[in-house]
Design an enzyme around this catalytic site. Sequence first.
Site: not given
Length: 244
Positions: A1-3, A41
Amino acid sequence: MCRHLGYLGPERTLHSLIYEGEHSLETQSYAPRMTQGAVLNADGYGVGWYQDGAAVRFRRAQPIWTDQSFREVAGAVRASCAVAALRSATVGFPVDESCAQPFRAGPWLFSHNGKIEGYGGVESRLRELAGDIAEVPDARAPVDSAPLFALAVRNWREGAPLGEGLAAVVTAITALAPGRYNLLASDGTSLAATTWGDSLFVREGGDAVQIASEPPDGDPAWRRVPDRSLVTAGLAAGVRISRL
């Protein structure tokens, strides 16, 4: 996903950008609210900013919440433009510092929140589109984001503005493979981002602009960016959102 998040405005500490707010970027590393399948994350993080006109970067392959040394350093570093990213590694790619973003080439910082579906089947074509990457070390990282970065750098070096360069990357990769293509970039004086399959928000105010995968606080000034959009932001030009 990551941010990821980007900031442009008056100087402020990296600590305030990353650790402040009831849903800070650090909090999003272990408790993201707007997830596309991942609940952590924790596979690395990175921060890039500008010092004396040059892009400076710090990356690690560990969860950001475990790095107390960076938390202290972040309080002593001030920046007027920055890009920070958290990583949730896609299955099949290593948890390695070289894969942590933002990637960097000259004045440009770049982050990809998402994944390329069926990457093995399109990697060679992407590499062909990107061309010579000898002077872009991050483009050789063993992760699907790397050739997207290489292609963006090629676009920028050929004269494309920051936002148009990102938009052209999304156009190229979506013609080859499905996936999530939320990209974020900076050149030190402006920010640009795309939404394609994941969340993105923007906030203007106080002579500053912030772009983030998730709002770090409850400020009502945060606006959700529609999917399949391009965001460009500059202190003089303000924020512009257009369809991809």
